[in-house]
Design a protein around this motif. Structure first.
Motif, short mmCIF file in Angstrom:
data_model
loop_
_atom_site.label_atom_id
_atom_site.label_comp_id
_atom_site.label_asym_id
_atom_site.label_seq_id
_atom_site.Cartn_x
_atom_site.Cartn_y
_atom_site.Cartn_z
N MET A 1 0.75 -1.33 0.14
CA MET A 1 -0.04 -0.09 0.05
C MET A 1 0.82 1.25 0.05
SD MET A 1 -2.74 -0.83 2.91
CE MET A 1 -1.80 -1.16 4.18
N GLN A 2 0.37 2.19 -0.55
CA GLN A 2 0.96 3.62 -0.45
C GLN A 2 -0.07 4.51 0.03
OE1 GLN A 2 2.43 4.10 -4.80
NE2 GLN A 2 4.35 4.24 -3.85
N LEU A 3 0.27 5.32 1.02
CA LEU A 3 -0.54 6.40 1.60
C LEU A 3 -0.05 7.76 0.90
CD1 LEU A 3 -3.00 7.29 3.35
CD2 LEU A 3 -1.49 7.57 5.11
N PHE A 4 -0.75 8.51 0.26
CA PHE A 4 -0.27 9.92 -0.17
C PHE A 4 -0.84 10.73 0.74
CE2 PHE A 4 -0.28 7.05 -3.85
CZ PHE A 4 0.94 7.45 -4.54
N TYR A 5 -0.19 11.54 1.38
CA TYR A 5 -0.52 12.59 2.75
C TYR A 5 0.57 13.76 2.55
CZ TYR A 5 3.90 11.71 5.05
OH TYR A 5 5.25 11.99 5.50
N SER A 6 -0.04 14.65 3.42
CA SER A 6 0.84 15.84 3.92
C SER A 6 0.91 15.59 5.45
CB SER A 6 0.21 17.06 3.28
OG SER A 6 0.66 18.14 3.95
N GLU A 27 3.27 -1.92 6.75
CA GLU A 27 2.65 -2.35 5.40
C GLU A 27 2.34 -1.23 4.63
OE1 GLU A 27 -0.20 -5.49 6.26
OE2 GLU A 27 0.08 -5.43 8.50
N ALA A 28 2.75 -0.16 4.89
CA ALA A 28 2.44 1.09 4.07
C ALA A 28 3.55 1.99 3.97
CB ALA A 28 1.21 1.93 4.81
N GLU A 29 3.68 2.10 2.63
CA GLU A 29 4.73 3.26 2.18
C GLU A 29 4.22 4.67 2.30
OE1 GLU A 29 7.28 4.79 -1.78
OE2 GLU A 29 6.11 2.95 -1.79
N LEU A 30 4.50 5.67 2.88
CA LEU A 30 4.12 6.77 3.09
C LEU A 30 4.85 7.68 2.15
CD1 LEU A 30 4.16 7.28 6.94
CD2 LEU A 30 2.38 6.32 5.68
N VAL A 31 4.11 8.59 1.27
CA VAL A 31 4.49 9.18 0.16
C VAL A 31 3.84 10.73 0.27
CG1 VAL A 31 4.29 9.62 -2.22
CG2 VAL A 31 4.30 7.42 -1.34
N LEU A 56 -5.13 6.40 -0.87
CA LEU A 56 -4.24 5.19 -0.78
C LEU A 56 -4.31 4.28 -1.79
CD1 LEU A 56 -2.99 3.36 1.86
CD2 LEU A 56 -5.46 2.39 1.82
N SER A 57 -3.19 3.81 -2.50
CA SER A 57 -3.23 3.09 -3.47
C SER A 57 -3.13 1.57 -2.77
CB SER A 57 -1.81 3.34 -4.14
OG SER A 57 -0.70 2.94 -3.79
N ARG A 58 -3.63 0.59 -3.69
CA ARG A 58 -3.64 -0.69 -3.28
C ARG A 58 -3.27 -1.66 -4.13
NH1 ARG A 58 -9.66 -1.97 -1.85
NH2 ARG A 58 -9.90 -1.23 -3.94
N PRO A 59 -2.48 -2.73 -3.79
CA PRO A 59 -2.00 -3.78 -4.89
C PRO A 59 -2.98 -4.60 -5.22
CG PRO A 59 -1.53 -4.60 -2.65
CD PRO A 59 -1.81 -3.29 -2.58
N ASP A 60 -4.04 -4.73 -4.74
CA ASP A 60 -5.34 -5.71 -5.33
C ASP A 60 -6.64 -4.99 -5.49
OD1 ASP A 60 -5.60 -4.68 -2.73
OD2 ASP A 60 -6.37 -6.57 -2.04
N GLY A 61 -6.49 -3.61 -5.96
CA GLY A 61 -7.50 -3.13 -6.51
C GLY A 61 -7.22 -1.55 -6.69
N PRO A 62 -8.36 -0.75 -7.23
CA PRO A 62 -8.06 0.63 -7.57
C PRO A 62 -7.75 1.52 -6.30
CG PRO A 62 -10.48 0.16 -7.65
CD PRO A 62 -9.86 -1.15 -7.38
N ALA A 63 -7.26 2.41 -6.56
CA ALA A 63 -6.84 3.44 -5.25
C ALA A 63 -8.25 4.00 -4.64
CB ALA A 63 -6.03 4.70 -5.87
N ILE A 64 -8.14 4.14 -3.43
CA ILE A 64 -9.26 4.64 -2.69
C ILE A 64 -9.01 6.19 -1.94
CG2 ILE A 64 -10.10 2.38 -2.27
CD1 ILE A 64 -9.18 2.38 0.63
N TYR A 65 -9.83 6.81 -1.68
CA TYR A 65 -9.75 8.21 -1.20
C TYR A 65 -10.83 8.87 -0.55
CZ TYR A 65 -11.83 8.97 -5.80
OH TYR A 65 -12.50 9.07 -6.76
N ASP A 66 -10.59 9.66 0.32
CA ASP A 66 -11.42 10.26 1.45
C ASP A 66 -10.94 9.53 2.67
OD1 ASP A 66 -14.20 12.15 1.88
OD2 ASP A 66 -13.99 10.34 3.20
#
Length: 201
Positions: A1-6, A27-31, A56-66
């Motif tokens: 997983m990748q979490l895009f954040y500020s 388990e998450a890469e913080l971007v 949040l990007s996921r390896p097993d599905g589309p990215a989710i947000y909110d």
């Protein structure tokens, strides 16, 4: 997983706290990304077409947000109990209240940062603060027993919202007249997950 954040975003902080409280931080890469409502060029628009954080990007599905969607996903992924069925509507309403405080407080910041000075509306800013003060009053009057209960997503949202008020609107002294809420927050803010995610400019 990748979490895009500020690190300045209270919505992203909700997700960071939830990662820690559910034992998924490793388990998450913080971007870390940067952008504004007027310039989304640095935002993860391929993961969230709205150009907003967090995503949040996921390896097993589309990215989710909110943040509400991401926190619910992280909780379900580990069956962590932050959205307990026995009080689900209370938890969701409390989470929405925390998110509403964040919305209003962030819009106040944007008014000062994104609009030319001659187009800013002090009345509009005060209307946003009125939303915050009404929500704080409701939390003090109606939600203390829930806040004092087992940890859930509603508490995380409120904790991050109050932290953001300190971060961006400390001069307004949200604690005035909110003694019970201030006492709760003083204790909640000591949680390791909150200490590790204190917002920075």
């Amino acid at each position: 997983m990748q979490l895009f954040y500020s690190p300045a975003s209270p919505f992203a902080r909700k997700c960071l706290v939830t990662l820690r409280e559910t034992g998924q931080l490793d388990e998450a890469e913080l971007v870390h990304v940067v952008g504004t409502p007027l310039d989304s060029s640095g935002m993860p628009t391929s993961h969230n077409p709205l150009g907003k954080l967090p995503a949040l990007s996921r390896p097993d599905g589309p990215a989710i947000y909110d943040s509400r969607v991401i926190c619910r996903f992280l909780d379900a992924r580990k069956n962590a109990g932050l959205y307990p069925e026995g009080r689900i509507w209370e938890t969701l309403t409390l989470e929405a209240t925390g998110d509403g405080i964040m919305d209003a407080a962030v819009l106040m910041v944007y008014e000062g940062r994104c609009r030319p000075e001659d187009r800013r509306s002090p009345e509009w800013v005060e209307a946003q603060w009125a939303k915050v003060t009404r929500a704080l009053g409701a939390l003090t009057a109606k939600w203390q027993s829930h806040l004092a209960g087992p940890l859930d997503a509603g508490q995380i949202a409120v904790g991050c919202a109050l932290g953001y008020l300190d971060f961006r609107h400390g001069d307004r002294d949200w604690r005035k007249g909110q003694d019970a809420l201030a006492a709760w927050y003083a204790e909640f803010a000591e949680r390791p997950s909150m200490q590790a995610t204190v917002p920075v400019a």
